[in-house]
Design a protein around this motif. Structure first.
Motif, PDB file in Angstrom:
ATOM      1  N   UNK A 166       0.826  -1.210   0.000  1.00 23.33           N
ATOM      2  CA  UNK A 166       0.000   0.000   0.000  1.00 23.33           C
ATOM      3  C   UNK A 166       0.859   1.257   0.000  1.00 23.33           C
ATOM      4  N   UNK A 167       1.913   1.269   0.806  1.00 25.43           N
ATOM      5  CA  UNK A 167       2.827   2.416   0.835  1.00 25.43           C
ATOM      6  C   UNK A 167       3.500   2.594  -0.532  1.00 25.43           C
ATOM      7  N   UNK A 168       3.848   1.487  -1.173  1.00 27.66           N
ATOM      8  CA  UNK A 168       4.472   1.535  -2.497  1.00 27.66           C
ATOM      9  C   UNK A 168       3.511   2.120  -3.529  1.00 27.66           C
ATOM     10  N   UNK A 169       2.248   1.689  -3.458  1.00 28.16           N
ATOM     11  CA  UNK A 169       1.254   2.209  -4.397  1.00 28.16           C
ATOM     12  C   UNK A 169       1.046   3.712  -4.211  1.00 28.16           C
ATOM     13  N   UNK A 170       1.057   4.166  -2.963  1.00 29.58           N
ATOM     14  CA  UNK A 170       0.915   5.599  -2.702  1.00 29.58           C
ATOM     15  C   UNK A 170       2.082   6.368  -3.315  1.00 29.58           C
ATOM     16  N   UNK A 171       3.278   5.813  -3.225  1.00 35.54           N
ATOM     17  CA  UNK A 171       4.438   6.463  -3.823  1.00 35.54           C
ATOM     18  C   UNK A 171       4.342   6.458  -5.349  1.00 35.54           C
ATOM     19  N   UNK A 172       3.837   5.378  -5.916  1.00 40.07           N
ATOM     20  CA  UNK A 172       3.646   5.324  -7.377  1.00 40.07           C
ATOM     21  C   UNK A 172       2.702   6.435  -7.826  1.00 40.07           C
ATOM     22  N   UNK A 173       1.637   6.631  -7.091  1.00 41.78           N
ATOM     23  CA  UNK A 173       0.691   7.696  -7.434  1.00 41.78           C
ATOM     24  C   UNK A 173       1.331   9.067  -7.268  1.00 41.78           C
ATOM     25  N   UNK A 174       2.100   9.256  -6.216  1.00 43.76           N
ATOM     26  CA  UNK A 174       2.809  10.515  -5.990  1.00 43.76           C
ATOM     27  C   UNK A 174       3.761  10.805  -7.151  1.00 43.76           C
ATOM     28  N   UNK A 175       4.413   9.767  -7.650  1.00 47.08           N
ATOM     29  CA  UNK A 175       5.349   9.904  -8.765  1.00 47.08           C
ATOM     30  C   UNK A 175       4.633   9.943 -10.118  1.00 47.08           C
ATOM     31  N   UNK A 199      23.557 -12.262  -6.466  1.00 47.29           N
ATOM     32  CA  UNK A 199      22.129 -12.586  -6.416  1.00 47.29           C
ATOM     33  C   UNK A 199      21.861 -13.987  -5.888  1.00 47.29           C
ATOM     34  N   UNK A 200      22.910 -14.667  -5.464  1.00 52.06           N
ATOM     35  CA  UNK A 200      22.746 -16.001  -4.920  1.00 52.06           C
ATOM     36  C   UNK A 200      23.392 -17.062  -5.793  1.00 52.06           C
ATOM     37  N   UNK A 201      23.493 -18.243  -5.214  1.00 56.93           N
ATOM     38  CA  UNK A 201      24.092 -19.388  -5.898  1.00 56.93           C
ATOM     39  C   UNK A 201      22.977 -20.394  -6.153  1.00 56.93           C
ATOM     40  N   UNK A 202      22.563 -20.556  -7.414  1.00 60.64           N
ATOM     41  CA  UNK A 202      21.439 -21.447  -7.718  1.00 60.64           C
ATOM     42  C   UNK A 202      21.704 -22.895  -7.305  1.00 60.64           C
ATOM     43  N   UNK A 203      20.683 -23.505  -6.722  1.00 63.34           N
ATOM     44  CA  UNK A 203      20.713 -24.926  -6.367  1.00 63.34           C
ATOM     45  C   UNK A 203      19.999 -25.756  -7.425  1.00 63.34           C
ATOM     46  N   UNK A 204      19.259 -25.087  -8.301  1.00 69.77           N
ATOM     47  CA  UNK A 204      18.483 -25.770  -9.339  1.00 69.77           C
ATOM     48  C   UNK A 204      18.741 -25.095 -10.683  1.00 69.77           C
ATOM     49  N   UNK A 205      18.490 -25.844 -11.735  1.00 71.97           N
ATOM     50  CA  UNK A 205      18.622 -25.325 -13.099  1.00 71.97           C
ATOM     51  C   UNK A 205      17.298 -24.732 -13.559  1.00 71.97           C
ATOM     52  N   UNK A 206      17.363 -23.905 -14.568  1.00 74.59           N
ATOM     53  CA  UNK A 206      16.153 -23.424 -15.223  1.00 74.59           C
ATOM     54  C   UNK A 206      15.449 -22.272 -14.534  1.00 74.59           C
ATOM     55  N   UNK A 207      16.121 -21.574 -13.618  1.00 72.60           N
ATOM     56  CA  UNK A 207      15.474 -20.438 -12.971  1.00 72.60           C
ATOM     57  C   UNK A 207      15.315 -19.287 -13.960  1.00 72.60           C
ATOM     58  N   UNK A 208      14.190 -18.634 -13.870  1.00 74.60           N
ATOM     59  CA  UNK A 208      13.938 -17.419 -14.647  1.00 74.60           C
ATOM     60  C   UNK A 208      12.941 -16.572 -13.866  1.00 74.60           C
ATOM     61  N   UNK A 209      12.808 -15.338 -14.286  1.00 71.67           N
ATOM     62  CA  UNK A 209      11.867 -14.431 -13.643  1.00 71.67           C
ATOM     63  C   UNK A 209      10.611 -14.275 -14.484  1.00 71.67           C
ATOM     64  N   UNK A 210       9.487 -14.154 -13.829  1.00 73.80           N
ATOM     65  CA  UNK A 210       8.215 -13.809 -14.442  1.00 73.80           C
ATOM     66  C   UNK A 210       7.929 -12.348 -14.109  1.00 73.80           C
ATOM     67  N   UNK A 211       7.448 -11.591 -15.088  1.00 76.18           N
ATOM     68  CA  UNK A 211       7.131 -10.186 -14.879  1.00 76.18           C
ATOM     69  C   UNK A 211       5.660 -10.071 -14.485  1.00 76.18           C
ATOM     70  N   UNK A 212       5.410  -9.396 -13.352  1.00 73.93           N
ATOM     71  CA  UNK A 212       4.061  -9.103 -12.888  1.00 73.93           C
ATOM     72  C   UNK A 212       3.863  -7.599 -12.956  1.00 73.93           C
ATOM     73  N   UNK A 213       2.601  -7.171 -13.190  1.00 72.45           N
ATOM     74  CA  UNK A 213       2.345  -5.735 -13.177  1.00 72.45           C
ATOM     75  C   UNK A 213       0.948  -5.439 -12.657  1.00 72.45           C
ATOM     76  N   UNK A 214       0.802  -4.208 -12.224  1.00 72.20           N
ATOM     77  CA  UNK A 214      -0.471  -3.730 -11.689  1.00 72.20           C
ATOM     78  C   UNK A 214      -0.660  -2.290 -12.131  1.00 72.20           C
ATOM     79  N   UNK A 215      -1.829  -1.990 -12.643  1.00 72.47           N
ATOM     80  CA  UNK A 215      -2.176  -0.610 -12.992  1.00 72.47           C
ATOM     81  C   UNK A 215      -2.575   0.121 -11.710  1.00 72.47           C
ATOM     82  N   UNK A 216      -2.118   1.360 -11.598  1.00 68.95           N
ATOM     83  CA  UNK A 216      -2.479   2.163 -10.403  1.00 68.95           C
ATOM     84  C   UNK A 216      -3.142   3.464 -10.816  1.00 68.95           C
TER      85      UNK A 216
END
Length: 174
Positions: A107-116, A157-174
């Protein structure tokens, strides 16, 4: 407990390193549900990286502190990128997880997004962290189906213990 939200400065660096690493890596992280300990060894953050985020233009680490004790309870990094805001490193002390502090930090992050004047908040989450992705979706984020590579070979960013790690992008409209 009375929670105060403030902007991190250099005096917070060591406490932030300890908090973030304790919530994501090692045995201490297993007290909470946001652990990455089964996926990654090593650190999640270091002092140099935290200080760089504090010093960077249009970048803020919001901290949640216990106003009575001064204890650091949680944090989140936000960064203005044009009309969008990047959100990362949302962290709650493992023993305090599932008590609503993560939602308060959002919630604090969303308030800052709106401020910006940002119209979108976006983040990346390790794609196999399905429970975390569902938590963000419950709070209004959507999975864009866009992926980004994990920085294999960069131990900051860490030492992977598993193969195949990747990031998924999430987004939210404010």
């Amino acid at each position: 407990m009375h929670i105060e939200f403030t902007q991190a400065d250099s005096s917070h660096v060591e406490d932030l390193v300890e908090l973030v690493n304790s919530a994501y890596r090692g045995d201490s992280s297993k007290q909470g549900w946001t652990t990455e300990a089964d996926l990654l060894d090593g650190q999640r953050v270091d002092a140099k990286g935290i200080q760089a985020l504090i010093d960077k233009e249009e970048s803020v680490i919001l901290v949640a502190e216990d106003d009575d004790t001064g204890d650091l309870l949680g944090c989140v990094h936000v960064e203005k990128q044009g009309s969008k805001m990047y959100l990362g490193m949302l962290t709650v002390a493992p023993e305090l997880q599932s008590k609503g502090l993560g939602k308060l930090l959002l919630n604090e992050s969303e308030a800052l997004a709106q401020f910006w004047d940002c119209n979108t908040i976006f983040m990346t989450v390790i794609s196999v962290r399905t429970e975390l992705i569902k938590w963000y979706e419950k709070h209004g984020f959507r999975n864009t189906k866009e992926t980004k590579p994990f920085p294999y070979g960069d131990e900051r960013f860490g030492i992977p213990k598993v193969e195949g790690l990747q990031f998924t992008v999430l987004e939210k409209k404010v």
